[in-house]
Design a protein around this motif. Structure first.
Motif, PDB file in Angstrom:
ATOM      1  N   GLN A  40       0.824  -1.208   0.000  1.00  9.86           N
ATOM      2  CA  GLN A  40       0.000   0.000   0.000  1.00  9.86           C
ATOM      3  C   GLN A  40       0.861   1.261   0.000  1.00  9.86           C
ATOM      4  N   TYR A  41       2.000   1.221   0.676  1.00  5.44           N
ATOM      5  CA  TYR A  41       2.883   2.387   0.742  1.00  5.44           C
ATOM      6  C   TYR A  41       3.419   2.725  -0.651  1.00  5.44           C
ATOM      7  N   LEU A  42       3.894   1.728  -1.385  1.00  4.13           N
ATOM      8  CA  LEU A  42       4.396   1.956  -2.733  1.00  4.13           C
ATOM      9  C   LEU A  42       3.286   2.446  -3.663  1.00  4.13           C
ATOM     10  N   PHE A  43       2.106   1.853  -3.553  1.00  5.12           N
ATOM     11  CA  PHE A  43       0.984   2.250  -4.405  1.00  5.12           C
ATOM     12  C   PHE A  43       0.584   3.699  -4.132  1.00  5.12           C
ATOM     13  N   ASP A  44       0.572   4.101  -2.871  1.00  2.00           N
ATOM     14  CA  ASP A  44       0.236   5.486  -2.535  1.00  2.00           C
ATOM     15  C   ASP A  44       1.271   6.462  -3.088  1.00  2.00           C
ATOM     16  N   TYR A  57      -9.183   1.340  -9.206  1.00  3.86           N
ATOM     17  CA  TYR A  57      -9.218   0.531 -10.428  1.00  3.86           C
ATOM     18  C   TYR A  57      -7.838  -0.008 -10.816  1.00  3.86           C
ATOM     19  N   PHE A  58      -6.790   0.486 -10.173  1.00  2.00           N
ATOM     20  CA  PHE A  58      -5.431   0.179 -10.606  1.00  2.00           C
ATOM     21  C   PHE A  58      -4.729  -0.750  -9.618  1.00  2.00           C
ATOM     22  N   GLY A  59      -3.669  -1.380 -10.086  1.00  2.00           N
ATOM     23  CA  GLY A  59      -2.877  -2.259  -9.249  1.00  2.00           C
ATOM     24  C   GLY A  59      -1.442  -2.305  -9.758  1.00  2.00           C
ATOM     25  N   ILE A  60      -0.590  -2.961  -8.993  1.00  6.40           N
ATOM     26  CA  ILE A  60       0.814  -3.106  -9.366  1.00  6.40           C
ATOM     27  C   ILE A  60       1.069  -4.574  -9.682  1.00  6.40           C
ATOM     28  N   ARG A  61       1.593  -4.812 -10.852  1.00  2.00           N
ATOM     29  CA  ARG A  61       1.846  -6.182 -11.301  1.00  2.00           C
ATOM     30  C   ARG A  61       3.344  -6.437 -11.393  1.00  2.00           C
ATOM     31  N   TYR A  62       3.740  -7.650 -11.041  1.00  2.00           N
ATOM     32  CA  TYR A  62       5.143  -8.030 -11.184  1.00  2.00           C
ATOM     33  C   TYR A  62       5.219  -9.468 -11.682  1.00  2.00           C
ATOM     34  N   LEU A  92       2.554  -0.543 -13.278  1.00  2.00           N
ATOM     35  CA  LEU A  92       1.225  -0.053 -12.917  1.00  2.00           C
ATOM     36  C   LEU A  92       0.278  -0.419 -14.051  1.00  2.00           C
ATOM     37  N   ARG A  93      -0.813  -1.105 -13.722  1.00  6.57           N
ATOM     38  CA  ARG A  93      -1.785  -1.522 -14.725  1.00  6.57           C
ATOM     39  C   ARG A  93      -3.208  -1.371 -14.177  1.00  6.57           C
ATOM     40  N   VAL A  94      -4.168  -1.341 -15.076  1.00  3.73           N
ATOM     41  CA  VAL A  94      -5.576  -1.377 -14.657  1.00  3.73           C
ATOM     42  C   VAL A  94      -5.886  -2.790 -14.185  1.00  3.73           C
TER      43      VAL A  94
END
Length: 573
Positions: A40-44, A57-62, A92-94
């Protein structure tokens, strides 16, 4: 003093690591975070960098070292989720496509979704008829280069863009005609909104394909959209289940099950096989999250889901986040000046080359590409009439899917919906992707079948992220999708026997464990002097006293006698 300073600096470096996140416009955001920092910290940090408020609507993919995709879980530590060593690279992707993207509150959100759908179009995940493809591409042209200008845009200017994995000269001319005549005067914002309105009507809008095989060994792509669960085979949608029809999602090993109620008297179970257990688990987690996001009214209704009916077996997972209805209600409350948007029309893109990036690359001459395209189109005429449908176990065999009630919905009498002029065969960009490790086999098979690989595909193969084959080929063990159904059925039978044996062993171990716990409790009740309230109450019941004097005491004396007898034998020897 200097040594203390150096040792302290080294310890601080060990507690931190670098993360690089590739954004939707292919720019990169790099930051340094603590080793125990959560997702959550990285996403913020990224959302603050983008000035993004409608971020649900977004998320982080690896991608892990085994080429398997994952969504970063925001409630867990980043370091514990990543199997690779730092520095980490993500995208970063939908993650959850908006049901009505053109109706999003803020322009910055619509622009990011536009970039994602443009990426989907380029990589073959968003498939459509030729007429729809031409209009979508024309909107991209208008958004990126503005109105047609004969002085700036020479003959054939649209061919310098590559909107799709492959397209013909006729389609390029149609795109240019639409851009010249029908879209004059539209601003980038208007063109992007119109693009989103057009894209949301397509059958493959929001599709993030998971390659699988059905019970007959036929390749298929499974996906979760804002409207429900979708199965794609060939150029057709063979199954569609609305979210309110899906009752349960389960997986075990490589096997994925979807339970649904299409009518009161019709219950169906769809079964598919993923290439690896890890891919199957990722598929299941994506399904659980999408079902919770689109189906539930409130996030308080989210429950922990188990992949098995037995409490001691399988994986447990819980979606953490707001649901779609809450996100839309929260978006309606946003009141601020629209943030400035820096569109990436003039920035070189690794995945979507534009007119400012030089001519489109190709592995074959234009005339040959056109001939290949025509031959593919001719071959697909027969495919439309003979696409495989996934076998379904059901109480009553009705329609294989329920069409969406849209202005462009397909005929209710059709069992399958043709979604494109070509077979569904999505590719993957270099970073965001999963896939099986047999790019050389896929390249060879595509060339044998008369479909040459493009230079972009060759680059992906070299990077270790191969394309899905023209017929949806994949396989973690190097198996081709062309294998006969007999070999797959034999393998599945062996796997089912192994799973049954493992289930019996697990059940036996749990039963022995429960009996051991009950024995310990019984010894504590009968032999210990613990004066605890609930133990005292149990000891004072008539039933326990009867059990203690009539059964337990004689059994204890019998065991003591046997132990003395065994001890005597050992001593005499």
């Amino acid at each position: 003093m200097l040594s203390r300073f150096m040792s302290g600096s080294i310890r601080n470096l060990e507690r931190e690591y670098s993360c690089t996140v590739r954004l939707l416009d292919d720019t990169e955001y790099t930051c340094t975070i603590q080793r125990d920092a959560k997702g959550q910290y990285l996403f913020d940090l990224i959302c603050h960098h983008l000035n993004l408020l409608e971020k649900d609507y977004f998320g982080i993919r690896y991608v892990d070292p085994d080429k398997q995709r994952h969504w970063l879980e925001f409630s867990k530590s980043i370091g514990k989720q990543m199997k690779a060593q730092p520095p980490f690279t993500m995208c970063l992707r939908v993650k959850f496509y908006p049901p009505e993207p053109a109706a999003l509150k803020e322009e910055i959100t619509r622009y990011l979704v536009f970039l994602q759908i443009k990426r989907d179009l380029y990589h073959g995940r968003l498939l459509c008829k030729t007429s729809d493809a031409a209009m979508l591409a024309a909107h991209i042209l208008q958004a990126e280069i503005g109105d047609y200008d004969p002085g700036k845009h020479p003959e054939g200017y649209s061919s310098k863009f590559q909107f799709f994995p492959k397209h013909s000269e006729k389609l390029e001319r149609r795109i240019a005609d639409l851009h010249k005549t029908e879209l004059i005067g539209q601003t980038p914002e208007t063109s992007e909104r119109n693009f989103l309105q057009k894209a949301q009507m397509l059958e493959t809008y929001g599709v993030d394909p998971h390659p699988c095989k059905d019970v007959s060994g036929n390749p298929a792509f499974l996906a979760f959209t804002p409207f429900g669960f979708v199965v794609l085979q060939g150029n057709k949608r063979v199954h569609f289940l609305k979210w309110n029809e899906v009752t349960k999602l389960k997986f075990e090993g490589k096997t994925f099950h979807v339970y649904a109620n299409q009518r009161e008297d019709e219950k169906i179970i769809l079964t598919y096989f993923a290439p690896t257990p890890e891919a199957c688990k990722h598929l299941w987690k994506c399904g659980v999250e999408n079902q919770a996001f689109y189906k539930l009214e409130k996030s308080s209704q989210v429950r922990t889901v188990s992949s098995s009916n037995l409490f001691f077996k399988g994986s447990r997972f819980r979606y953490s986040g707001r649901v779609a209805k809450e996100v839309m209600e929260q978006s309606a409350k946003i009141k601020r000046e629209p943030p400035e948007i820096h569109r990436a029309g003039l920035v070189p893109s690794r995945s979507c080359p534009s007119i400012t990036h030089g001519p489109r690359l190709s592995s074959v001459p234009r005339t040959r590409r056109r001939a290949v395209h025509i031959s593919i189109m001719e071959g697909l005429e027969s495919l439309r009439d003979s696409a495989h449908s996934t076998p379904v176990r059901s109480v009553s065999h009705g329609e294989s899917f329920m069409p969406r009630s849209r202005s462009q919905a397909t005929d209710h009498s059709e069992r399958t919906a043709v979604i494109s002029d070509e077979a569904y065969s999505p590719s993957d960009s270099v970073l965001p992707t999963p896939v099986a490790e047999h790019s050389m086999e896929l390249s060879a098979s595509r060339q044998i079948n008369g479909a040459p690989c493009s230079i972009e595909e060759e680059k992906e193969s070299e990077a270790g992220t191969p394309m899905y084959g023209e017929g949806g080929e994949f396989g973690a063990d190097g198996r081709s999708a062309q294998e006969g159904a007999g070999g797959d059925s034999t393998l599945s039978e062996v796997e089912q026997v192994n799973k049954f044996v493992l289930s019996v062993l697990r059940l036996l171990l749990v039963t022995i464990g429960l009996l051991f716990v009950l024995l310990l409790l019984l010894i504590i009740l009968t032999e210990s002097d613990l004066d605890i309230a609930f133990l005292r109450d149990i000891r004072q019941t008539p039933e326990f006293e009867q059990f203690h004097y009539e059964y337990f005491c004689p059994l204890r004396r019998w065991f003591a006698c046997k132990l003395r007898w065994v001890g005597g034998l050992l001593i005499n020897k």
